[in-house]
Design a protein around this motif. Structure first.
Motif, PDB file in Angstrom:
ATOM      1  N   ALA A  72       0.827  -1.208   0.000  1.00  0.00           N
ATOM      2  CA  ALA A  72       0.000   0.000   0.000  1.00  0.00           C
ATOM      3  C   ALA A  72       0.861   1.258   0.000  1.00  0.00           C
ATOM      4  O   ALA A  72       1.805   1.370   0.785  1.00  0.00           O
ATOM      5  CB  ALA A  72      -0.911  -0.001   1.222  1.00  0.00           C
ATOM      6  N   LEU A  73       0.511   2.217  -0.852  1.00  0.00           N
ATOM      7  CA  LEU A  73       1.232   3.480  -0.929  1.00  0.00           C
ATOM      8  C   LEU A  73       0.642   4.562  -0.036  1.00  0.00           C
ATOM      9  O   LEU A  73       1.225   5.633   0.109  1.00  0.00           O
ATOM     10  CB  LEU A  73       1.256   3.976  -2.379  1.00  0.00           C
ATOM     11  N   LEU A  74      -0.532   4.300   0.573  1.00  0.00           N
ATOM     12  CA  LEU A  74      -1.163   5.266   1.454  1.00  0.00           C
ATOM     13  C   LEU A  74      -1.893   4.524   2.562  1.00  0.00           C
ATOM     14  O   LEU A  74      -2.611   3.559   2.280  1.00  0.00           O
ATOM     15  CB  LEU A  74      -2.173   6.134   0.679  1.00  0.00           C
ATOM     16  N   GLY A  75      -1.684   4.988   3.802  1.00  0.00           N
ATOM     17  CA  GLY A  75      -2.391   4.444   4.958  1.00  0.00           C
ATOM     18  C   GLY A  75      -3.025   5.558   5.759  1.00  0.00           C
ATOM     19  O   GLY A  75      -3.003   6.729   5.362  1.00  0.00           O
ATOM     20  N   ASP A  76      -3.581   5.194   6.903  1.00  0.00           N
ATOM     21  CA  ASP A  76      -4.357   6.155   7.693  1.00  0.00           C
ATOM     22  C   ASP A  76      -3.544   7.327   8.216  1.00  0.00           C
ATOM     23  O   ASP A  76      -4.040   8.455   8.249  1.00  0.00           O
ATOM     24  CB  ASP A  76      -5.096   5.442   8.829  1.00  0.00           C
ATOM     25  N   GLN A  77      -2.305   7.109   8.630  1.00  0.00           N
ATOM     26  CA  GLN A  77      -1.527   8.206   9.210  1.00  0.00           C
ATOM     27  C   GLN A  77      -1.169   9.266   8.175  1.00  0.00           C
ATOM     28  O   GLN A  77      -1.312  10.472   8.427  1.00  0.00           O
ATOM     29  CB  GLN A  77      -0.269   7.661   9.883  1.00  0.00           C
ATOM     30  N   VAL A  78      -0.706   8.844   7.004  1.00  0.00           N
ATOM     31  CA  VAL A  78      -0.352   9.799   5.953  1.00  0.00           C
ATOM     32  C   VAL A  78      -1.621  10.481   5.424  1.00  0.00           C
ATOM     33  O   VAL A  78      -1.623  11.686   5.164  1.00  0.00           O
ATOM     34  CB  VAL A  78       0.447   9.115   4.826  1.00  0.00           C
ATOM     35  N   ALA A  79      -2.711   9.740   5.303  1.00  0.00           N
ATOM     36  CA  ALA A  79      -3.975  10.331   4.853  1.00  0.00           C
ATOM     37  C   ALA A  79      -4.472  11.380   5.840  1.00  0.00           C
ATOM     38  O   ALA A  79      -4.942  12.450   5.439  1.00  0.00           O
ATOM     39  CB  ALA A  79      -5.028   9.248   4.648  1.00  0.00           C
ATOM     40  N   ALA A  80      -4.366  11.101   7.133  1.00  0.00           N
ATOM     41  CA  ALA A  80      -4.793  12.069   8.152  1.00  0.00           C
ATOM     42  C   ALA A  80      -3.952  13.342   8.062  1.00  0.00           C
ATOM     43  O   ALA A  80      -4.486  14.456   8.181  1.00  0.00           O
ATOM     44  CB  ALA A  80      -4.701  11.461   9.545  1.00  0.00           C
ATOM     45  N   GLN A  81      -2.656  13.194   7.821  1.00  0.00           N
ATOM     46  CA  GLN A  81      -1.790  14.359   7.672  1.00  0.00           C
ATOM     47  C   GLN A  81      -2.182  15.159   6.422  1.00  0.00           C
ATOM     48  O   GLN A  81      -2.212  16.385   6.449  1.00  0.00           O
ATOM     49  CB  GLN A  81      -0.328  13.934   7.591  1.00  0.00           C
ATOM     50  N   ALA A  82      -2.497  14.459   5.333  1.00  0.00           N
ATOM     51  CA  ALA A  82      -2.912  15.136   4.106  1.00  0.00           C
ATOM     52  C   ALA A  82      -4.184  15.942   4.344  1.00  0.00           C
ATOM     53  O   ALA A  82      -4.289  17.095   3.914  1.00  0.00           O
ATOM     54  CB  ALA A  82      -3.131  14.117   2.990  1.00  0.00           C
TER      55      ALA A  82
END
Length: 159
Positions: A72-82
């Protein structure tokens, strides 16, 4: 602006191109749109994380992950930061993970599939290149609109 891709295609037939129907919605926003920024990477989300850590108001990050279905290239932590940094959405030619959390995140996210494995972090990848996948070429600075009907691009802002 309310994003309804069929309406945008009807209103701007000469300005819109439609992506092949490869993507599924994973984010908390079913519809999103904005100016394209790009990352090209393969099984390493270092550059995705770097870009989404920057201010993203009015922007959509388009990620060419080579169509890999192995991590996976995106998970919950990076998405929350975005989401915190104001990004409108992310389109990934690859996978995401933490799908239950992504669905609760105020961010548009479309990807090929879900996969539980994270990527290796090697710092590899390129930013702001023209990317070609799903039958389209995504140019930095052009615009992307996405909803449950599909993904469209335009050289100009629509609406």
């Amino acid at each position: 602006m309310s994003i309804v891709t069929p309406d945008l295609c009807d209103a701007f037939p000469d300005l819109t191109q439609v992506a092949e129907p490869l993507f599924a919605n994973f984010g908390g926003r079913d519809a999103f749109g904005g100016q394209i920024q790009t990352v090209k990477c393969f099984e390493d989300n270092s550059k995705v994380k770097e870009q989404l850590a920057l201010p993203g108001q009015g922007k959509v990050l388009v990620v060419d992950g080579g169509g890999s279905l192995r991590c996976a290239l995106l998970g919950d932590q990076v998405a929350a930061q975005a989401a915190q940094n104001g990004w409108e959405g992310v389109l990934i030619y690859g996978c995401v993970r933490d799908v239950d959390r992504l669905a609760e995140t105020d961010l548009g996210i479309q990807a090929l599939a879900a996969h539980p494995k994270k990527t290796e972090k090697r710092g590899l990848g390129d930013v702001n290149l023209a990317l070609t996948f799903a039958g389209l070429t995504f140019h930095p600075g052009h615009f992307l609109y996405a909803d449950n009907n599909g993904v469209i691009i335009s050289p100009k802002a629509l609406g």
